[in-house]
Write a protein that holds these residues in place. Sequence first.
Motif, PDB file in Angstrom:
ATOM      1  N   GLN A  69      -5.324  18.021   0.514  1.00  0.00           N
ATOM      2  CA  GLN A  69      -6.746  18.277   0.251  1.00  0.00           C
ATOM      3  C   GLN A  69      -7.439  17.021  -0.280  1.00  0.00           C
ATOM      4  N   LEU A  70      -6.824  16.364  -1.243  1.00  0.00           N
ATOM      5  CA  LEU A  70      -7.447  15.174  -1.833  1.00  0.00           C
ATOM      6  C   LEU A  70      -7.519  14.034  -0.839  1.00  0.00           C
ATOM      7  N   PHE A  71      -6.483  13.884  -0.019  1.00  0.00           N
ATOM      8  CA  PHE A  71      -6.511  12.823   0.981  1.00  0.00           C
ATOM      9  C   PHE A  71      -7.639  13.049   1.979  1.00  0.00           C
ATOM     10  N   GLU A  72      -7.729  14.260   2.499  1.00  0.00           N
ATOM     11  CA  GLU A  72      -8.757  14.539   3.503  1.00  0.00           C
ATOM     12  C   GLU A  72     -10.160  14.438   2.921  1.00  0.00           C
ATOM     13  N   ALA A  73     -10.315  14.823   1.648  1.00  0.00           N
ATOM     14  CA  ALA A  73     -11.636  14.803   1.023  1.00  0.00           C
ATOM     15  C   ALA A  73     -12.073  13.395   0.629  1.00  0.00           C
ATOM     16  N   HIS A  74     -11.120  12.522   0.309  1.00  0.00           N
ATOM     17  CA  HIS A  74     -11.478  11.227  -0.273  1.00  0.00           C
ATOM     18  C   HIS A  74     -11.039  10.013   0.549  1.00  0.00           C
ATOM     19  N   PHE A  75      -9.902  10.086   1.235  1.00  0.00           N
ATOM     20  CA  PHE A  75      -9.286   8.863   1.748  1.00  0.00           C
ATOM     21  C   PHE A  75      -9.101   8.794   3.261  1.00  0.00           C
TER      22      PHE A  75
ATOM     23  N   PHE B  42      -3.723  16.639 -13.954  1.00  0.00           N
ATOM     24  CA  PHE B  42      -4.096  15.742 -12.867  1.00  0.00           C
ATOM     25  C   PHE B  42      -5.435  16.137 -12.257  1.00  0.00           C
ATOM     26  N   GLU B  43      -5.613  17.431 -12.012  1.00  0.00           N
ATOM     27  CA  GLU B  43      -6.877  17.898 -11.433  1.00  0.00           C
ATOM     28  C   GLU B  43      -8.052  17.594 -12.355  1.00  0.00           C
ATOM     29  N   GLN B  44      -7.869  17.793 -13.665  1.00  0.00           N
ATOM     30  CA  GLN B  44      -8.928  17.479 -14.628  1.00  0.00           C
ATOM     31  C   GLN B  44      -9.212  15.978 -14.644  1.00  0.00           C
ATOM     32  N   ALA B  45      -8.158  15.163 -14.551  1.00  0.00           N
ATOM     33  CA  ALA B  45      -8.330  13.707 -14.576  1.00  0.00           C
ATOM     34  C   ALA B  45      -9.096  13.228 -13.350  1.00  0.00           C
ATOM     35  N   VAL B  46      -8.832  13.836 -12.193  1.00  0.00           N
ATOM     36  CA  VAL B  46      -9.564  13.464 -10.979  1.00  0.00           C
ATOM     37  C   VAL B  46     -11.050  13.770 -11.150  1.00  0.00           C
ATOM     38  N   LEU B  47     -11.364  14.919 -11.726  1.00  0.00           N
ATOM     39  CA  LEU B  47     -12.764  15.292 -11.946  1.00  0.00           C
ATOM     40  C   LEU B  47     -13.422  14.415 -13.002  1.00  0.00           C
ATOM     41  N   ALA B  48     -12.645  13.989 -14.000  1.00  0.00           N
ATOM     42  CA  ALA B  48     -13.190  13.174 -15.095  1.00  0.00           C
ATOM     43  C   ALA B  48     -13.326  11.703 -14.720  1.00  0.00           C
ATOM     44  N   GLU B  49     -12.694  11.295 -13.638  1.00  0.00           N
ATOM     45  CA  GLU B  49     -12.612   9.859 -13.327  1.00  0.00           C
ATOM     46  C   GLU B  49     -13.967   9.172 -13.156  1.00  0.00           C
ATOM     47  N   PRO B  50     -14.942   9.739 -12.458  1.00  0.00           N
ATOM     48  CA  PRO B  50     -16.218   9.023 -12.306  1.00  0.00           C
ATOM     49  C   PRO B  50     -16.849   8.624 -13.635  1.00  0.00           C
ATOM     50  N   GLU B  51     -16.771   9.486 -14.643  1.00  0.00           N
ATOM     51  CA  GLU B  51     -17.323   9.136 -15.959  1.00  0.00           C
ATOM     52  C   GLU B  51     -16.452   8.113 -16.668  1.00  0.00           C
ATOM     53  N   ARG B  52     -15.155   8.225 -16.517  1.00  0.00           N
ATOM     54  CA  ARG B  52     -14.254   7.258 -17.146  1.00  0.00           C
ATOM     55  C   ARG B  52     -14.477   5.848 -16.590  1.00  0.00           C
ATOM     56  N   LEU B  53     -14.802   5.754 -15.310  1.00  0.00           N
ATOM     57  CA  LEU B  53     -14.992   4.451 -14.686  1.00  0.00           C
ATOM     58  C   LEU B  53     -16.237   3.732 -15.197  1.00  0.00           C
ATOM     59  N   LYS B  54     -17.085   4.425 -15.927  1.00  0.00           N
ATOM     60  CA  LYS B  54     -18.269   3.814 -16.506  1.00  0.00           C
ATOM     61  C   LYS B  54     -17.990   3.230 -17.888  1.00  0.00           C
ATOM     62  N   GLN B  55     -16.773   3.392 -18.383  1.00  0.00           N
ATOM     63  CA  GLN B  55     -16.441   2.991 -19.748  1.00  0.00           C
ATOM     64  C   GLN B  55     -15.841   1.589 -19.787  1.00  0.00           C
ATOM     65  N   ASP B  56     -15.129   1.271 -20.857  1.00  0.00           N
ATOM     66  CA  ASP B  56     -14.617  -0.084 -21.080  1.00  0.00           C
ATOM     67  C   ASP B  56     -13.470  -0.405 -20.136  1.00  0.00           C
TER      68      ASP B  56
ATOM     69  N   PHE C 188       0.837  -1.196   0.000  1.00  0.00           N
ATOM     70  CA  PHE C 188       0.000   0.000   0.000  1.00  0.00           C
ATOM     71  C   PHE C 188       0.874   1.249   0.000  1.00  0.00           C
ATOM     72  N   ARG C 189       0.403   2.265  -0.719  1.00  0.00           N
ATOM     73  CA  ARG C 189       1.093   3.556  -0.785  1.00  0.00           C
ATOM     74  C   ARG C 189       0.080   4.656  -0.511  1.00  0.00           C
ATOM     75  N   HIS C 190       0.552   5.780   0.021  1.00  0.00           N
ATOM     76  CA  HIS C 190      -0.344   6.922   0.204  1.00  0.00           C
ATOM     77  C   HIS C 190      -1.259   7.015  -1.011  1.00  0.00           C
ATOM     78  N   PRO C 191      -2.571   6.973  -0.844  1.00  0.00           N
ATOM     79  CA  PRO C 191      -3.464   6.827  -1.999  1.00  0.00           C
ATOM     80  C   PRO C 191      -3.377   7.971  -3.001  1.00  0.00           C
ATOM     81  N   VAL C 192      -3.098   9.186  -2.536  1.00  0.00           N
ATOM     82  CA  VAL C 192      -2.969  10.297  -3.494  1.00  0.00           C
ATOM     83  C   VAL C 192      -1.605  10.232  -4.177  1.00  0.00           C
ATOM     84  N   GLY C 193      -0.566   9.888  -3.414  1.00  0.00           N
ATOM     85  CA  GLY C 193       0.744   9.698  -4.034  1.00  0.00           C
ATOM     86  C   GLY C 193       0.723   8.594  -5.065  1.00  0.00           C
ATOM     87  N   ARG C 194      -0.009   7.517  -4.770  1.00  0.00           N
ATOM     88  CA  ARG C 194      -0.150   6.416  -5.727  1.00  0.00           C
ATOM     89  C   ARG C 194      -0.883   6.887  -6.972  1.00  0.00           C
TER      90      ARG C 194
END
Length: 291
Positions: A265-271, A123-137, A99-105
């Motif tokens: 910020q990302l760690f506290e908000a998500h992990f 990176f910031e755009q990719a984080v925001l886009a991820e929920p839609e990407r996870l619905k794809q192939d 396991f690695r720091h989840p945001v560092g990973r």
Amino acid sequence: MRNRPDFIGVGAAKAGTTSLHDVLNQHPDIYLPDFKEAHFFDFDENYSRGEKWYDKTVFGKYAGQKIKGEITPSYIYFPDVPKRILDMVGPDVKLIFMFRHPVGRAWSHYQMHRLRGNEKLTFEQAVLAEPERLKQDMLTVSRFSYMDRGFYSQQVERYLQYFPKENMHFIIFEEFVKDMAGHTADLLGFLGVSQMELDYSIRSNKQAEQKNKSVAKLIHQPSRLKKLLRPMVPSKLAKKARYSLNRMNEGEAVRSELDPDLKIQLFEAHFQEDSEKLSNLIGRDLSCWMN
């Protein structure tokens, strides 16, 4: 005779598994295939080929070492994998988790695909886009699941449905890189092989940039040529060729650092909650992630 693995390194990706593979591969009592990441239990196409294919492709060069195994770091992430391992290997297999720091990973995962030419977003755009990407192939999910792969407690719980905790060994990346010898010694004890001096100076999976973009595209992007060649080229040979070609095409990249404030910020908000749960689940102090 079936070549069942005695151990499997299940992940996580970008958490030191390549370094671990290269260290363990030096031990004369341990067999690992000459390529990392078999992708048998997570890729439907490979899994459908059955255990004979797995034995031949992954353990074809097994020469009687005391134990044998493989390391594929995406096994921790995909939900079907634990049951597939149970069904084919059995409940006694030893499982290695890193396991690695989840945001560092997530940042390291992002950098890999950016340098390969797969990722065009910041990176910031990719984080925001991820929920839609996870619905794809599957390919899209595999590449761009930067943040989703960091919910480790959920992933460990899936394995605990099928395997006893005493068959699991947990390594924290941030501790491992500071004391590779000590943590490897602990792992060798868990695996039941002799302690010995190994080379820990190797630089595995350093951040790399592709020298030739056309070659990178051939390696990492789907193509008609690869689809045509697939039935004609043995999968084991294709894996080795891909691995070797990728290594030859890599040049060391200028290291890009994640903004420390964004990491917090990302760690506290998500992990935060998931990491506290993981700490309790595996009985390890993860305060190094929370400071």
